[in-house]
Design an enzyme around this catalytic site. Structure first.
Site, PDB file in Angstrom:
ATOM      1  N   SER A   1     102.213 -39.877 -18.323  1.00 44.77           N
ATOM      2  CA  SER A   1     101.248 -40.487 -18.883  1.00 44.77           C
ATOM      3  C   SER A   1     101.025 -41.728 -17.728  1.00 44.77           C
ATOM      4  CB  SER A   1     101.550 -41.309 -20.222  1.00 44.77           C
ATOM      5  OG  SER A   1     102.651 -41.925 -20.294  1.00 44.77           O
TER       6      SER A   1
ATOM      7  N   ASN B   1     110.607 -46.031 -27.806  1.00 39.93           N
ATOM      8  CA  ASN B   1     109.789 -46.540 -29.104  1.00 39.93           C
ATOM      9  C   ASN B   1     109.471 -47.988 -29.539  1.00 39.93           C
ATOM     10  OD1 ASN B   1     110.116 -43.588 -29.094  1.00 39.93           O
ATOM     11  ND2 ASN B   1     111.067 -43.649 -30.860  1.00 39.93           N
TER      12      ASN B   1
ATOM     13  N   HIS C   1      61.344 -53.578 -40.800  1.00 38.54           N
ATOM     14  CA  HIS C   1      60.781 -52.333 -40.509  1.00 38.54           C
ATOM     15  C   HIS C   1      60.054 -52.271 -39.093  1.00 38.54           C
ATOM     16  CE1 HIS C   1      61.568 -51.379 -45.037  1.00 38.54           C
ATOM     17  NE2 HIS C   1      61.371 -52.667 -44.749  1.00 38.54           N
TER      18      HIS C   1
ATOM     19  N   SER D   1      63.890 -46.776 -10.298  1.00 35.99           N
ATOM     20  CA  SER D   1      63.887 -45.332 -10.633  1.00 35.99           C
ATOM     21  C   SER D   1      64.053 -44.724  -9.138  1.00 35.99           C
ATOM     22  CB  SER D   1      62.491 -44.840 -11.117  1.00 35.99           C
ATOM     23  OG  SER D   1      62.364 -43.587 -11.028  1.00 35.99           O
TER      24      SER D   1
ATOM     25  N   LYS E   1      58.961 -48.496 -11.433  1.00 33.87           N
ATOM     26  CA  LYS E   1      59.730 -48.961 -12.782  1.00 33.87           C
ATOM     27  C   LYS E   1      60.622 -49.853 -12.386  1.00 33.87           C
ATOM     28  CE  LYS E   1      59.885 -46.794 -16.056  1.00 33.87           C
ATOM     29  NZ  LYS E   1      60.711 -45.660 -16.076  1.00 33.87           N
TER      30      LYS E   1
ATOM     31  N   ASN F   1      63.689 -51.096 -15.426  1.00 33.73           N
ATOM     32  CA  ASN F   1      64.164 -50.554 -16.323  1.00 33.73           C
ATOM     33  C   ASN F   1      65.215 -51.565 -17.174  1.00 33.73           C
ATOM     34  OD1 ASN F   1      62.743 -48.067 -16.397  1.00 33.73           O
ATOM     35  ND2 ASN F   1      64.088 -47.259 -14.881  1.00 33.73           N
TER      36      ASN F   1
ATOM     37  N   GLU G   1      70.456 -50.572 -22.316  1.00 31.79           N
ATOM     38  CA  GLU G   1      70.655 -49.264 -22.716  1.00 31.79           C
ATOM     39  C   GLU G   1      72.233 -49.129 -22.436  1.00 31.79           C
ATOM     40  OE1 GLU G   1      67.414 -47.985 -20.198  1.00 31.79           O
ATOM     41  OE2 GLU G   1      66.915 -46.710 -21.774  1.00 31.79           O
TER      42      GLU G   1
ATOM     43  N   TYR H   1     108.199 -42.520 -35.023  1.00 30.11           N
ATOM     44  CA  TYR H   1     107.412 -42.166 -33.801  1.00 30.11           C
ATOM     45  C   TYR H   1     107.304 -40.797 -33.596  1.00 30.11           C
ATOM     46  CZ  TYR H   1     105.796 -42.103 -29.067  1.00 30.11           C
ATOM     47  OH  TYR H   1     104.930 -41.930 -28.014  1.00 30.11           O
TER      48      TYR H   1
ATOM     49  N   LYS I   1      96.579 -44.740 -26.333  1.00 25.82           N
ATOM     50  CA  LYS I   1      96.223 -45.803 -25.231  1.00 25.82           C
ATOM     51  C   LYS I   1      95.072 -45.440 -24.445  1.00 25.82           C
ATOM     52  CE  LYS I   1     101.201 -45.921 -24.342  1.00 25.82           C
ATOM     53  NZ  LYS I   1     101.358 -44.756 -25.157  1.00 25.82           N
TER      54      LYS I   1
END
Lengths: 461, 461, 461, 461
Positions: free
Chosen positions: A23, A110, A156, A277, A283, A285, A290, A317, A325
């Protein structure tokens, strides 16, 4: 692994098992906290008489040297040593010799990793709180700048009633104020020390856990060693709080995307927060918005993974917890990047005040106010609502806005509507000012809200 | 729907659209809060001079009559009236005549439903807190009963070190104590009044929102009308807190399932909490624990649905939010049932003390203590760990537990292990008592923890 | 419960445990499949010689009578009988006497409920496929109607390139075509019979499982009794397929919401699929589209709950699985309602062709075509992209669209741009026709796509 | 970025925005597919007359050189070039000069990345299918080895009925066989080419998309350019299929963890798949099984993130989709590691046949068979179930297993139970053999199942 894990060596380690086991590429992120925790533990062992003064000095010196090596990029991480803990302990023994082997007395991986995770989470939560406050203050500032920019309030995604831009921005600010509260509460709950809980049942060495806890800035030692080593609800709680924050940022992102469309044209991001783009030369954007929406999906996925991970786990544990993680780190990274970027984007965006104001002209936005006027003349609201509905249909038939209906049409529906005093019901600016209840968009109320919010954010900065 | 929604009638409503639109089967759950909110709103309108004394008395009287009708099962819910709000308002107009149509003055379904949801969530959270406290106290009591029951602490579901059952039960209790904290914090954050926020931009009638808020037991009026009507982070927060609680209950459930197996045999549920099989006459299954695990899956699904629902929603209210009710109601129902059932099951379960004690005899549980003994003789822990690893292998070769190795084998490894003083390292009861750090399983520590926990739970009961 | 479950009666059943245990309010949904399965099992027992002809006739007759009672609303569901299976079996014994007690020979509730769930899922999947085909054909038809409606294609919600509405609608159709494929594949995988698998290890009676499977329309008997009773991946698979479908419907819903805004004004839902406001008399909201987005959140939550439910479950049957029904039923209900409503809404919606066409005029939509023109004159695309980027900036400075730049400005940048032949690069209609690759928006290509899609949908109708 | 993205340069790029924007650390994973796709596109441009032979040769040669550089670790990834596509294109222009700028003709990053993702997903799915087949065959082999190892079948983790280990292992195998089917179906659906769809509306260059598709091994060109660039249901589908697979692996993992406990003792992992403890020298933990359970949580989180990411996205491409890569890559990595490790662990594990067999002796496992015996004597099953329930209680009172009840006790309950012919009802081996229905645990049936499964897996290897 062989030195550290002692007697029970596997005779062969399959490659996949190796990758599963190893890890260090992920948990090296915890190096600073691991060293911090080890120093406190060493001092605790010394106070307990397990290490003498010379031993503790050697160990602490060695750990500080390792911290310097890592900070300066000179440390060699070794996958064969599996995780951050063994990498650091092995290097310590290189530096200080066999006394390094005394550091792990009365400790287990642990309680060690639980401590590291709490320290790291505390640090990152503080960092997040600081950026949240920055975003909060940017919103307050932009709201103040736009105090005179009228626009429709939408429901709406339909134009609903006259309002002002600063009122809308202050709504965004309210959401993240509560996000701040959630993170703060989580911080209070996680700031306890697992150290001294050992593998699961504590330690037989007389370590003063409370004193070690204080040294690490924790409020107390955790009250139960099984809980201390086997629980991760602090991670689930952080994961959830960050996911909720992500939902909020993605709501802001959604509005920025829609407001950036040519059709709305309410906002223009600065070039630093928009991109072009590869195919279409024209473009521009709203990528930042996003990407923030996209990060929100990750944040929800991380919260979900953390919840699912712990479901039905036996105490204490279990190795499943190694997998906590990546979602944790990923969640903080996603949240921090999104916060920073959105703060910059909002700070530098330009609002098109004329288009915002112009959007008040369509959509019969005065309808509620006209109905309210009838109510003031004694008509029950339900009936007034019905009458105005008829007027709206008439306006649509004539191809005009409700505010443009000729007096005779109004008078035909209800004489009170055609009086001079009635004109203010058809005026969007008057309509906004009339909404002067607490929490409403009237200028004075929004200015009060701005002052109040600024004071709150500054007090927690 | 036609009367209520006034002028713009649909000329045809498709069946599916009708079913999508109609929420009364679900949201009738909110009736009590809807009436409570309407009474407060009527009084607010009266204080604002919009309703006169007679009108407000008629309205309040009508609403109280409706409450009685519903409570007594005499109220006829009508799907054609779409939702709980219109069912009640229509009945009000039946009872009091046109004045009923004045109740909705200065109010929208948007602030109305937000108010109902907050009131309902507050009620249910209080109910959950009460049952949590009951479970907490049952755990404290069972822990006290089992103070002398020794058992292994497990990690990885492998026997790890000697411990005691009450220490384990107190770990369960610690988890739910933090669950209590999360719900309590959520409660503080949600207890604000949306009423007066209207559809999205407040109301033009001079309602004293703070006063209405106080009447409903809220701490304050919400600060921003857009936020008040369009935010549901209080539901996401509750959904997440209940999901975390569910994870904890499912961890307890998992242990009960495993402990109920013939192989473990640690616990025996009372017959009221176990069931038999339709095919196998001998079966007694720990269904309660499995159902709690299953409910946890639902709780995670509900939290997920609530997060996903709000992702990327524009402000203000959008109809998507109608879908927040089912996961919310489902989450509280699942959590409350699980809590009640688990509390009953734990209160009435029998622990097999002999089998728990006997489980200490295998698994070389004294290994850590033997290593610690070597550390006390000056050996670095890493080396001691290695030495004891060798002894464990030797014990396995001989087919005995580490504690049963003959003195000469111990002496060969390390003379200190064969001395009379060393014997206590091999004794599980001594091992438990030696773990007397704060949070450890030593008898005195667990008794302290029991007293502390009892006081905490009683203080919040 | 007492009669059915025989000898091991609980002496007291706590209220919460009762509610947890009692599933009949939920699983009565399965009544038809339960009777269908029982009839097939009775015939299987008869073929195996366990029931004689008279017995099987009595049992089948009784079951058919029960089916009639339920269908006609005359059946009394009894919560004390816990679930749908026991309600039906108890009624059977009422009707036919003790021979009813022979029906459960060689069967367990475990294989019984697995069978019911597969039959029910098969029925509902077929129903969903039928509505999907209807939506597919509606899209094809609307695409055909709008073959001459030009509009911009968007990326990042920014106008990108000239395209046509029917091409966009056909994109929606492609998504749901693949949704169809996923459900179809799931159907093939789930259509196997668990009956005869007993509780977990089969049955000792010589039932011909293959023959019973065929009677129920299954393709085969499941190959392993442990798998047959303890696996629910068919539910996870359906839950996931429906969630993906929900994502697609919510994408369509999102576009409808945005296109319904006054700012876009591309679509107008018929009144049957929009609703008004309780406060604002002028509102017409695209509720159907928002509700579909909201249902999608539920569908994702259901898929999540089903995955989480099974995680880490031991074999065979565990009571956790009782909790699979609510998310399953909820998912199909949500998907079917959304499909029906969206189909109706799209069929009856009006597109504003003029506004769609007009949206081509802003946004420099010819930029790619102008760059392509330069490429045709030999310029590398990357350079052409750069040149056109400069022209766009110039057009913005002048406040015109790229297509409106005067010839001299074009000539200055690149002489080829100012030739008469170059004009078609600036013309949106020519641009759409130029995109005549397979899958492009040129009229002929879209007509081909329409014909192809119609044939595909009709073939699976 | 500046060169590639041409004219509209941001004047300042905030650090966070840079990090959000920069995906090369993640998407460099796609390098091989990016080059493969570019080569096919270059050939398509050549066939369309856009590139001449020399140009296409230069470009293909340059791309192949880059592939070699990357493969040999000589390629320098540059974060300033943002993503894998620009890194490769920029290097291409370094190598071949301005002609490199012609490669992106008629292409957008939108169809490019969609192509890369499909190629990569196809490769990884094939890889997963291969490992699945390996696991399937290992299970078949282990089942064959253990054909004579009897053990109880469990329900609710309670011993239920006599069975055999190989029958249980074959159940595991059935689950992953269906996992194979899901991945295979997903593969068929995703194997279509987006190339030529451009940014969203195709390209004006006459590229033969079908021919390019075939060159890349796709079955066809996608039918709609908006769909081709803006849809990611293939990723949702893969994410879900891998999550279901993960659920299955975690179920196997759960059983391995429980079977590895000292209390069950049914399985012993080889040392390569277990690990020891840093504190407790005696521990041998079934880490592989726990890690697999943990990875399953990640897989569920990834599927969730992919679903949430796309919810409510407008067409065509939105930048949110950048965030699809991390969950996708993470999901395949988690699934592959888990599969490899579990395959190795099962192949090398030792089953303790004696303990498995001995577990048949407790738990009154013959109860169903005894009831069936009564049924064979004509008693309705429900009554027989009741009678045997009484015998089980009597056995428990006497402290013996049902099989050990003295003949007189049996005779008292029912004379038929005390006959010599009845003895086989009490014998676990006879009970297993009696369950000889298709899919049952009788020896011959399991051998048939083994042969059938082996043939199936070999046919897809």
């Amino acid at each position: 692994m062989s030195v550290a894990r002692g007697g029970r060596l596997p005779n062969a380690v399959d490659q996949a098992m190796h990758e599963l086991n190893t890890s260090v590429r992920i948990d090296c992120e915890l190096w600073e906290e691991d060293i911090q925790g080890s120093i406190a533990h060493a001092r605790g062992l010394s106070a307990a008489g397990v290490l003498n003064v010379s031993e503790v000095e050697q160990i602490v010196g060695g750990l500080e040297q390792i911290a310097a090596e890592i900070r300066e990029g000179r440390f060699v991480w070794d996958e064969a040593k599996e995780d951050v803990h063994m990498n650091i302990e092995a290097r310590l023994t290189d530096i200080v010799g066999p006394v390094g082997g005394k550091l792990h007395t009365g400790r287990s991986r642990n309680d060690q990793v639980a401590t590291d995770l709490r320290l790291w989470s505390r640090k990152k939560t503080h960092e997040t709180l600081a950026v949240l406050a920055e975003l909060g203050l940017v919103l307050v500032e932009r709201a103040e700048n736009e105090i005179d920019t009228l626009m429709p309030a939408y429901t709406h995604l339909q134009r609903a009633q006259p309002s002002r831009l600063s009122h809308h921005l202050m709504a965004w600010q309210e959401l993240i104020w509560r996000d701040r509260g959630r993170l703060w509460d989580a911080l209070g709950r996680l700031n306890e020390s697992p150290l001294g809980a050992g593998a699961v049942a504590g330690t037989g060495f007389p370590i003063d856990r409370e004193s070690v806890a204080r040294e690490l800035g924790f409020e107390r030692a955790m009250r139960n060693s099984v809980d201390a080593t086997g629980s991760r609800d602090f991670l689930m709680e952080l994961g959830c709080a960050l996911a909720i924050l992500g939902v909020h940022l993605s709501r802001i992102g959604e509005e920025i995307v829609i407001w950036s469309s040519q059709e709305f044209g309410f906002i223009r991001l600065s070039d630093a927060f928009a991109t072009s783009s590869s195919m279409m030369p024209q473009k521009k954007n709203p990528d930042v918005a996003e990407l923030v929406r996209g990060k929100c999906a990750r944040l929800i996925g991380c919260a979900n993974a953390l919840l699912v991970l712990e479901k039905s786990l036996c105490f204490g544990y279990g190795r499943d917890l190694q997998e906590d993680k990546r979602p944790l780190f990923d969640a903080f990274e996603s949240a921090l990047l999104s916060l920073h970027a959105l703060t910059g984007a909002i700070r530098s965006a330009a609002f098109d005040r004329a288009r915002l104001r112009k959007a008040l002209d369509g959509g019969h936005l005065c309808a509620t106010d006209v109905a309210d006027l009838l109510v003031r003349h004694g008509m029950p609201f339900r009936e007034a609502h019905h009458v105005v509905g008829g007027l709206v249909r008439e306006a649509e038939t004539r191809g005009v806005d409700l505010a443009e209906l000729p007096a005779e049409a109004l008078a035909a529906a209800q004489p009170a509507l055609a009086t001079p005093e009635a004109r203010s019901a058809f005026d969007p600016e008057a309509a906004v000012e009339r909404r002067s209840v607490v929490g409403g968009p009237a200028r004075v109320r929004v200015l009060e809200a701005i002052a109040d919010a600024r004071a709150r954010w500054q007090s927690v900065r």
